[in-house]
Design a protein around this motif. Structure first.
Motif, mmCIF file in Angstrom:
data_model
loop_
_atom_site.group_PDB
_atom_site.id
_atom_site.type_symbol
_atom_site.label_atom_id
_atom_site.label_comp_id
_atom_site.label_asym_id
_atom_site.label_seq_id
_atom_site.Cartn_x
_atom_site.Cartn_y
_atom_site.Cartn_z
ATOM 1 N N ASN A 1 0.830 -1.202 0.000
ATOM 2 C CA ASN A 1 0.000 0.000 0.000
ATOM 3 C C ASN A 1 0.866 1.256 0.000
ATOM 4 N N ASN A 2 1.864 1.274 0.833
ATOM 5 C CA ASN A 2 2.719 2.466 0.918
ATOM 6 C C ASN A 2 3.540 2.670 -0.348
ATOM 7 N N ARG A 3 4.009 1.576 -0.935
ATOM 8 C CA ARG A 3 4.735 1.722 -2.201
ATOM 9 C C ARG A 3 3.778 2.208 -3.289
ATOM 10 N N GLY A 4 2.544 1.742 -3.246
ATOM 11 C CA GLY A 4 1.535 2.244 -4.171
ATOM 12 C C GLY A 4 1.329 3.742 -4.016
ATOM 13 N N ASN A 5 1.337 4.223 -2.778
ATOM 14 C CA ASN A 5 1.230 5.668 -2.537
ATOM 15 C C ASN A 5 2.386 6.419 -3.172
ATOM 16 N N ASP B 1 0.225 -2.382 -6.992
ATOM 17 C CA ASP B 1 0.591 -2.545 -5.582
ATOM 18 C C ASP B 1 -0.625 -2.516 -4.663
ATOM 19 N N TYR B 2 -1.587 -1.637 -4.930
ATOM 20 C CA TYR B 2 -2.807 -1.628 -4.113
ATOM 21 C C TYR B 2 -3.545 -2.961 -4.247
ATOM 22 N N THR B 3 -3.587 -3.496 -5.457
ATOM 23 C CA THR B 3 -4.255 -4.775 -5.675
ATOM 24 C C THR B 3 -3.546 -5.887 -4.920
ATOM 25 N N GLN B 4 -2.219 -5.868 -4.914
ATOM 26 C CA GLN B 4 -1.474 -6.886 -4.160
ATOM 27 C C GLN B 4 -1.737 -6.748 -2.666
ATOM 28 N N ALA B 5 -1.833 -5.523 -2.170
ATOM 29 C CA ALA B 5 -2.158 -5.310 -0.755
ATOM 30 C C ALA B 5 -3.525 -5.912 -0.432
ATOM 31 N N ILE B 6 -4.476 -5.762 -1.345
ATOM 32 C CA ILE B 6 -5.822 -6.304 -1.150
ATOM 33 C C ILE B 6 -5.806 -7.825 -1.194
ATOM 34 N N VAL B 7 -5.009 -8.397 -2.092
ATOM 35 C CA VAL B 7 -4.890 -9.859 -2.165
ATOM 36 C C VAL B 7 -4.345 -10.394 -0.846
ATOM 37 N N LEU B 8 -3.357 -9.715 -0.313
ATOM 38 C CA LEU B 8 -2.745 -10.160 0.946
ATOM 39 C C LEU B 8 -3.653 -9.945 2.152
ATOM 40 N N ASN B 9 -4.466 -8.879 2.094
ATOM 41 C CA ASN B 9 -5.356 -8.568 3.214
ATOM 42 C C ASN B 9 -6.678 -8.042 2.640
ATOM 43 N N ARG C 1 -6.797 2.591 -4.220
ATOM 44 C CA ARG C 1 -6.933 2.109 -5.596
ATOM 45 C C ARG C 1 -8.081 2.838 -6.299
ATOM 46 N N GLY C 2 -9.179 3.031 -5.588
ATOM 47 C CA GLY C 2 -10.300 3.767 -6.158
ATOM 48 C C GLY C 2 -9.935 5.196 -6.507
ATOM 49 N N ASN C 3 -9.133 5.830 -5.661
ATOM 50 C CA ASN C 3 -8.698 7.204 -5.943
ATOM 51 C C ASN C 3 -7.827 7.279 -7.192
ATOM 52 N N VAL C 4 -7.006 6.259 -7.416
ATOM 53 C CA VAL C 4 -6.182 6.238 -8.630
ATOM 54 C C VAL C 4 -7.071 6.046 -9.854
ATOM 55 N N TYR C 5 -8.040 5.147 -9.755
ATOM 56 C CA TYR C 5 -8.984 4.987 -10.869
ATOM 57 C C TYR C 5 -9.710 6.302 -11.149
ATOM 58 N N LEU C 6 -10.053 7.019 -10.106
ATOM 59 C CA LEU C 6 -10.708 8.315 -10.273
ATOM 60 C C LEU C 6 -9.793 9.299 -10.999
ATOM 61 N N ARG C 7 -8.518 9.341 -10.608
ATOM 62 C CA ARG C 7 -7.555 10.223 -11.295
ATOM 63 C C ARG C 7 -7.421 9.861 -12.764
ATOM 64 N N GLN C 8 -7.533 8.576 -13.062
ATOM 65 C CA GLN C 8 -7.443 8.119 -14.447
ATOM 66 C C GLN C 8 -8.777 8.252 -15.178
ATOM 67 N N ASP D 1 2.670 7.381 -11.499
ATOM 68 C CA ASP D 1 2.799 6.058 -12.116
ATOM 69 C C ASP D 1 1.601 5.236 -11.664
ATOM 70 N N TYR D 2 0.450 5.507 -12.287
ATOM 71 C CA TYR D 2 -0.809 4.952 -11.821
ATOM 72 C C TYR D 2 -0.914 3.450 -12.017
ATOM 73 N N ASP D 3 -0.364 2.929 -13.085
ATOM 74 C CA ASP D 3 -0.431 1.485 -13.305
ATOM 75 C C ASP D 3 0.321 0.718 -12.219
ATOM 76 N N ALA D 4 1.492 1.197 -11.857
ATOM 77 C CA ALA D 4 2.268 0.549 -10.793
ATOM 78 C C ALA D 4 1.553 0.698 -9.451
ATOM 79 N N ALA D 5 0.947 1.850 -9.222
ATOM 80 C CA ALA D 5 0.212 2.068 -7.970
ATOM 81 C C ALA D 5 -0.955 1.095 -7.859
ATOM 82 N N ILE D 6 -1.720 0.946 -8.939
ATOM 83 C CA ILE D 6 -2.863 0.025 -8.926
ATOM 84 C C ILE D 6 -2.397 -1.405 -8.681
#
Length: 90
Positions: A42-46, A60-68, A78-85, A53-58
Motif C-alpha cells: 500500500n505504501n509503495r503504491g502511494n 501494488d494496491y491490488t497486491q495489498a488487497i490480495v494479501l489482506n 486504488r479507487g482514488n487512482v482509478y478516479l484520477r485516471q 505512475d498509476y499502473d504501478a500504484a494500482i
C-alpha cells in the motif's frame, strides 16, 4: 511478518523533503524484506501514485488487497487512482 515501525513515516518524511526517489527505494526494500506485508505494498503504491505512475500504484494496491482482503485503505487508494485516471467502469 516483520515489524517495520518506520514504514509509515518514511514516505511522508522523504516526500516532504523532496527525496521521492529515496522513498521509492525504501518502499521497495520493505516489500523485499516481507513480501507478505500488505501495508508495504500500500505504501509503495502511494509513492508510485505521487510519481503519477498509476499502473504501478494500482498493481501494488491490488497486491495489498490480495494479501489482506479487509484492508479498506488499499481499496480506497486504488479507487482514488482509478478516479484520477477517470476510469469509472469496472
Amino acid at each position: 511478518m516483520i515489524f517495520l515501525p518506520s514504514l509509515i513515516p518514511w514516505e511522508s518524511l522523504t516526500l516532504s523533503k523532496g527525496l521521492g526517489e529515496n522513498s521509492l527505494l525504501g518502499e521497495r526494500c520493505y516489500v523485499a524484506l516481507d513480501p507478505g506485508y500488505a501495508l508495504a505494498y500500500n505504501n509503495r503504491g502511494n509513492t508510485y501514485r505521487n510519481f503519477d505512475d498509476y499502473d504501478a500504484a494500482i498493481k501494488d494496491y491490488t497486491q495489498a488487497i490480495v494479501l489482506n482482503p479487509s484492508f479498506a485503505i488499499a481499496y480506497n487508494n486504488r479507487g482514488n487512482v482509478y478516479l484520477r485516471q477517470r476510469k469509472f467502469e469496472a
